[in-house]
Enzyme design. Structure first.
Site, PDB file in Angstrom:
ATOM      1  N   SER A 125       0.797  -1.218   0.000  1.00 50.65           N
ATOM      2  CA  SER A 125       0.000   0.000   0.000  1.00 50.65           C
ATOM      3  C   SER A 125       0.833   1.273   0.000  1.00 50.65           C
ATOM      4  O   SER A 125       1.614   1.519  -0.895  1.00 50.65           O
ATOM      5  CB  SER A 125      -0.959  -0.028   1.184  1.00 50.65           C
ATOM      6  OG  SER A 125      -1.845   1.043   1.094  1.00 50.65           O
ATOM      7  N   HIS A 126       0.696   2.061   1.065  1.00 53.89           N
ATOM      8  CA  HIS A 126       1.342   3.377   1.118  1.00 53.89           C
ATOM      9  C   HIS A 126       2.764   3.293   1.653  1.00 53.89           C
ATOM     10  O   HIS A 126       3.437   4.307   1.778  1.00 53.89           O
ATOM     11  CB  HIS A 126       0.523   4.284   2.037  1.00 53.89           C
ATOM     12  CG  HIS A 126       0.298   3.646   3.377  1.00 53.89           C
ATOM     13  ND1 HIS A 126      -0.576   2.604   3.540  1.00 53.89           N
ATOM     14  CD2 HIS A 126       0.858   3.858   4.577  1.00 53.89           C
ATOM     15  CE1 HIS A 126      -0.549   2.216   4.811  1.00 53.89           C
ATOM     16  NE2 HIS A 126       0.311   2.964   5.465  1.00 53.89           N
ATOM     17  N   LYS A 163      -1.728  -9.959   0.036  1.00 55.97           N
ATOM     18  CA  LYS A 163      -2.989 -10.212   0.734  1.00 55.97           C
ATOM     19  C   LYS A 163      -3.922 -11.016  -0.148  1.00 55.97           C
ATOM     20  O   LYS A 163      -3.817 -10.988  -1.384  1.00 55.97           O
ATOM     21  CB  LYS A 163      -3.639  -8.911   1.186  1.00 55.97           C
ATOM     22  CG  LYS A 163      -4.052  -7.999   0.072  1.00 55.97           C
ATOM     23  CD  LYS A 163      -4.835  -6.825   0.645  1.00 55.97           C
ATOM     24  CE  LYS A 163      -5.252  -5.883  -0.445  1.00 55.97           C
ATOM     25  NZ  LYS A 163      -6.322  -5.000  -0.048  1.00 55.97           N
ATOM     26  N   ASP A 208      -1.091   1.500  -3.971  1.00 56.92           N
ATOM     27  CA  ASP A 208      -1.943   0.523  -4.675  1.00 56.92           C
ATOM     28  C   ASP A 208      -3.292   1.096  -5.097  1.00 56.92           C
ATOM     29  O   ASP A 208      -4.189   0.348  -5.497  1.00 56.92           O
ATOM     30  CB  ASP A 208      -2.140  -0.731  -3.819  1.00 56.92           C
ATOM     31  CG  ASP A 208      -2.813  -0.435  -2.488  1.00 56.92           C
ATOM     32  OD1 ASP A 208      -2.676   0.698  -1.995  1.00 56.92           O
ATOM     33  OD2 ASP A 208      -3.483  -1.325  -1.943  1.00 56.92           O
ATOM     34  N   ASP A 262      -2.483   6.476  -3.422  1.00 54.80           N
ATOM     35  CA  ASP A 262      -1.325   5.841  -2.783  1.00 54.80           C
ATOM     36  C   ASP A 262      -0.724   4.734  -3.639  1.00 54.80           C
ATOM     37  O   ASP A 262      -1.072   4.574  -4.807  1.00 54.80           O
ATOM     38  CB  ASP A 262      -1.726   5.292  -1.409  1.00 54.80           C
ATOM     39  CG  ASP A 262      -2.639   4.096  -1.532  1.00 54.80           C
ATOM     40  OD1 ASP A 262      -3.384   4.022  -2.537  1.00 54.80           O
ATOM     41  OD2 ASP A 262      -2.613   3.224  -0.646  1.00 54.80           O
ATOM     42  N   ASP A 287      -5.804   2.608  -3.494  1.00 53.24           N
ATOM     43  CA  ASP A 287      -7.062   2.561  -2.740  1.00 53.24           C
ATOM     44  C   ASP A 287      -7.265   3.780  -1.843  1.00 53.24           C
ATOM     45  O   ASP A 287      -8.372   4.037  -1.394  1.00 53.24           O
ATOM     46  CB  ASP A 287      -7.220   1.242  -1.959  1.00 53.24           C
ATOM     47  CG  ASP A 287      -6.079   0.958  -1.016  1.00 53.24           C
ATOM     48  OD1 ASP A 287      -5.160   1.795  -0.911  1.00 53.24           O
ATOM     49  OD2 ASP A 287      -6.101  -0.121  -0.376  1.00 53.24           O
ATOM     50  N   ARG A 288      -6.204   4.537  -1.580  1.00 49.21           N
ATOM     51  CA  ARG A 288      -6.368   5.735  -0.745  1.00 49.21           C
ATOM     52  C   ARG A 288      -6.540   6.978  -1.610  1.00 49.21           C
ATOM     53  O   ARG A 288      -6.141   6.988  -2.773  1.00 49.21           O
ATOM     54  CB  ARG A 288      -5.135   5.942   0.137  1.00 49.21           C
ATOM     55  CG  ARG A 288      -4.931   4.842   1.139  1.00 49.21           C
ATOM     56  CD  ARG A 288      -3.815   5.176   2.102  1.00 49.21           C
ATOM     57  NE  ARG A 288      -3.755   4.148   3.132  1.00 49.21           N
ATOM     58  CZ  ARG A 288      -3.261   4.329   4.345  1.00 49.21           C
ATOM     59  NH1 ARG A 288      -2.759   5.498   4.679  1.00 49.21           N
ATOM     60  NH2 ARG A 288      -3.246   3.349   5.213  1.00 49.21           N
ATOM     61  N   LYS A 335     -11.516  -0.030  -0.574  1.00 48.29           N
ATOM     62  CA  LYS A 335     -11.583   1.416  -0.714  1.00 48.29           C
ATOM     63  C   LYS A 335     -11.004   1.777  -2.074  1.00 48.29           C
ATOM     64  O   LYS A 335     -10.244   0.996  -2.650  1.00 48.29           O
ATOM     65  CB  LYS A 335     -10.866   2.116   0.422  1.00 48.29           C
ATOM     66  CG  LYS A 335      -9.421   1.744   0.642  1.00 48.29           C
ATOM     67  CD  LYS A 335      -8.950   2.402   1.929  1.00 48.29           C
ATOM     68  CE  LYS A 335      -7.467   2.192   2.178  1.00 48.29           C
ATOM     69  NZ  LYS A 335      -7.159   0.862   2.726  1.00 48.29           N
TER      70      LYS A 335
HETATM   71  C1  G16 Z   1      -4.961  -0.444   5.574  1.00 47.87           C
HETATM   72  C2  G16 Z   1      -6.376  -0.911   5.566  1.00 47.87           C
HETATM   73  C3  G16 Z   1      -7.272   0.223   5.955  1.00 47.87           C
HETATM   74  C4  G16 Z   1      -6.860   0.780   7.294  1.00 47.87           C
HETATM   75  C5  G16 Z   1      -5.416   1.138   7.282  1.00 47.87           C
HETATM   76  C6  G16 Z   1      -5.002   1.478   8.687  1.00 47.87           C
HETATM   77  O1  G16 Z   1      -4.819   0.547   4.598  1.00 47.87           O
HETATM   78  O2  G16 Z   1      -6.724  -1.384   4.278  1.00 47.87           O
HETATM   79  O3  G16 Z   1      -8.583  -0.238   5.971  1.00 47.87           O
HETATM   80  O4  G16 Z   1      -7.582   1.913   7.634  1.00 47.87           O
HETATM   81  O5  G16 Z   1      -4.647   0.055   6.832  1.00 47.87           O
HETATM   82  O6  G16 Z   1      -3.668   1.398   8.823  1.00 47.87           O
HETATM   83  P1  G16 Z   1      -3.008   1.353  10.260  1.00 47.87           P
HETATM   84  O7  G16 Z   1      -3.311   0.026  10.881  1.00 47.87           O
HETATM   85  O8  G16 Z   1      -1.576   1.590   9.935  1.00 47.87           O
HETATM   86  O9  G16 Z   1      -3.615   2.502  11.035  1.00 47.87           O
HETATM   87  P2  G16 Z   1      -3.850   0.363   3.377  1.00 47.87           P
HETATM   88  O10 G16 Z   1      -4.100   1.553   2.509  1.00 47.87           O
HETATM   89  O11 G16 Z   1      -2.489   0.340   3.998  1.00 47.87           O
HETATM   90  O12 G16 Z   1      -4.216  -0.934   2.742  1.00 47.87           O
END
Ligand code: G16
Length: 543
Positions: A113-114, A126, A279, A277, A281-282, A376
């Site tokens: 992700s980010h 995942k 991937d 971000d 989704d953000r 998302k």
């Molecule tokens: C992931 C989940 C999100 C979640 C985020 C929280 O985001 O897919 O639903 O809100 O982690 O991250 P943390 O546990 O660091 O607060 P992503 O965009 O990393 O896949």
């Protein structure tokens, strides 16, 4: 096709976090590390022979190698077909779209992700189920259990698949279809939003900037914004996906998307700015000299959904993660629809969407989406905003201020303390949990604590219970402080403090969030002993 059964021994650290397994690339490159986890997925999901799997990732370092390994393991484990994104690319929401559209058994998405990428950066993997959403906790826990007792994995010997040309090939009995990663997703977007209206907006001098942060959304954004909506090519920034994201941190927030922030806060700023971000989704939404918090964005999207073709029929309900502000609750109340509060992690929204209980979901962590997929969706959020702007013909700031005037403003901020020693971070959380009794009813100036607890959630659809989801301190006037440890980092611990207060008075809506929240910030630091215990005097990131 010769299937090899390779003897292996378990790794003890393959526990999926908030969103899959995330580790540094060198960890994934250890002999058998990726293979063990993939076999643990396959053993857990027990897909019937001949099933179809979706496979793709955000293009980060190690993506291509991992895809070749997974393809050979899928063939050895009896899959009949894999739909793989061209170049190994599929954004997370596009993967969800493809899983649903072609009714596949599930999908594997390669992304951290980010988190930053590169040879020493992060990698992740995942599993998403047939509804297109992240595997629920009962599956991720079973995968972890399988990883702790794995003794062998299966793989075939075969040539690498040519991932850069569309079309079909075979690995033994398994077909591999290399698909266009963008087209199915772009088509879905056209069914939801008023593309002609957005095109008219963009051709009439309304200026946009989209920052793909050298991550996966570059090709998606070009196809949708430039080719289909007529945005100028120079409205796209950092649109070339790079395996190390150009050395950047592909997290669309005020700190890491600074190039976009500078453009939107500079002279001659565009009217609208957005970023996505690693991937895809953000999302982050900006107006001219104006930042829309993700919590407000969810609320504004909900309040304006009737302007958007795909949502004109009305919303079944809204869901937000617990640390997300209560701005969306106020809109739900006005619309007379339910609002659900879930733990952090998109996987908790899946059941609610599948059961038709909610249409929109959102999280403070820059995630917004709807039941069009089960992830998302960054570009979806950007299109939603553009559709609203095309109809309302006001600035982003005016839309946000009118929203606050109508519903009141949930002033909100998140302070992140990244890369703390795990002991210190756990110590802070333990101290808070141990303080519940004395905190209840405690008075801090004009603020009185109404309730404090460690959030737990009972899923209204399947009754599953998730405990230990973050410490909440709720005040009698509706203010909140939430403490939570991140579940997506790969090094040390990240402590997040979420701060919120409600301001109904329009004359105070101009206040800077940090100023408006100063009392809550000092209470948070005092009761957590954060400075004393971590030696940090300020957060790493404020959003
Ligand atoms: C992931 C989940 C999100 C979640 C985020 C929280 O985001 O897919 O639903 O809100 O982690 O991250 P943390 O546990 O660091 O607060 P992503 O965009 O990393 O896949």
């Amino acid at each position: 096709m010769q299937v090899f059964t390779v003897a292996t021994t378990p790794f003890t650290d393959q526990k999926p976090g908030t969103s899959g397994l995330r580790k540094r690339v060198p960890a994934f490159r250890q002999a058998h590390y990726l293979e063990n986890f993939v076999q643990s997925i396959f053993d857990t999901i027990a897909a019937p022979p001949g099933s179809t799997l979706v496979l793709g990732g955000d293009g980060r370092y190690y993506n291509r190698e991992a895809i070749q390994i997974i393809l050979k393991m899928a063939a050895a484990n009896g899959f009949g077909r894999v739909l793989a994104g061209k170049g190994g690319i599929l954004s997370t929401p596009a993967a969800s779209c493809v899983i649903r559209k072609y009714r596949t058994y599930g999908g594997i998405i390669l992304s951290a992700s980010h988190n930053p990428g590169g040879p020493d950066g992060d990698f992740g993997i995942k599993y998403n189920t047939a509804n297109g959403g992240p595997a629920p906790e009962k599956i991720t826990e079973a995968i972890f259990a399988a990883s702790k007792k794995i003794a062998q994995y299966r793989i075939v010997e075969a040539d690498d698949v040519a991932l850069d040309s569309l079309g079909d090939s075979q690995i033994g009995d398994m077909a591999v279809s290399v698909i266009d990663p963008v087209s199915d997703y772009a088509e879905l977007m056209e069914t939801l939003f008023d593309f002609p209206a957005i095109r008219t907006l963009l051709s009439g001098g309304f200026r946009v900037k989209f920052d793909a942060m050298h991550a996966v959304t570059g090709p998606y954004a070009r196809e949708i914004f430039v080719n289909r909506l007529g945005a100028s090519a120079d409205s796209m920034m950092n649109a070339e996906p790079l395996p190390d994201f150009g050395g950047g941190h592909p997290d669309p927030n005020l700190t890491y998307a600074h190039e976009l922030v500078e453009a939107l806060y500079g002279d001659n700023a565009p009217d609208f700015g957005a970023a996505s971000d690693g991937d895809g989704d953000r999302n982050m939404i900006l107006g001219k000299h104006f930042f829309v918090t993700p919590s407000d964005s969810l609320a504004i999207i909900a309040a304006n959904a009737h302007h958007v073709p795909g949502y004109k029929r009305g919303l079944a309900g809204i869901a937000r993660s617990m640390p997300t502000s209560e701005a969306a609750d106020r809109v739900a109340k006005a619309l007379n629809i339910p609002c659900y509060e879930t733990p952090t992690g998109w996987k908790f929204f899946g059941n609610l969407m599948d059961a038709g209980k909610v249409t929109l979901c959102g999280e403070e962590s820059f995630g917004t989406g709807s039941d069009h997929v089960r992830e998302k969706d960054g570009l979806w959020a950007v299109l939603f905003w553009l559709n609203i702007l095309a109809v309302r013909r006001q600035s982003v700031e005016n839309i946000a201020r009118e929203h606050w005037a109508r519903f009141g403003r949930n002033v909100y901020s998140r302070h992140d303390y990244e890369n703390l020693p795990a002991n210190a971070a756990n110590g802070v959380m333990k101290l808070l949990r141990d303080s519940f009794v004395e905190l209840r009813g405690a008075q801090f100036g004009h603020l009185q604590v109404k309730l404090c607890d460690d959030f737990s959630y009972t899923d209204p659809v399947d009754g599953s219970v998730s405990t230990g989801q973050g410490v909440r301190i709720l005040f009698t006037d509706g203010s909140r402080i939430v403490f939570r440890l991140s579940g997506t980092g790969t090094e040390g611990a990240t402590l997040r403090i979420y701060l919120e207060s409600f301001e109904p008075d329009v004359s105070k809506h101009n206040l800077d969030a940090q100023e408006a929240l100063a009392t809550l910030i000092s209470i948070a630091l005092r009761i957590s002993e954060l400075r004393e215990r971590t030696g940090r005097d300020k957060p790493t990131v404020i959003t």
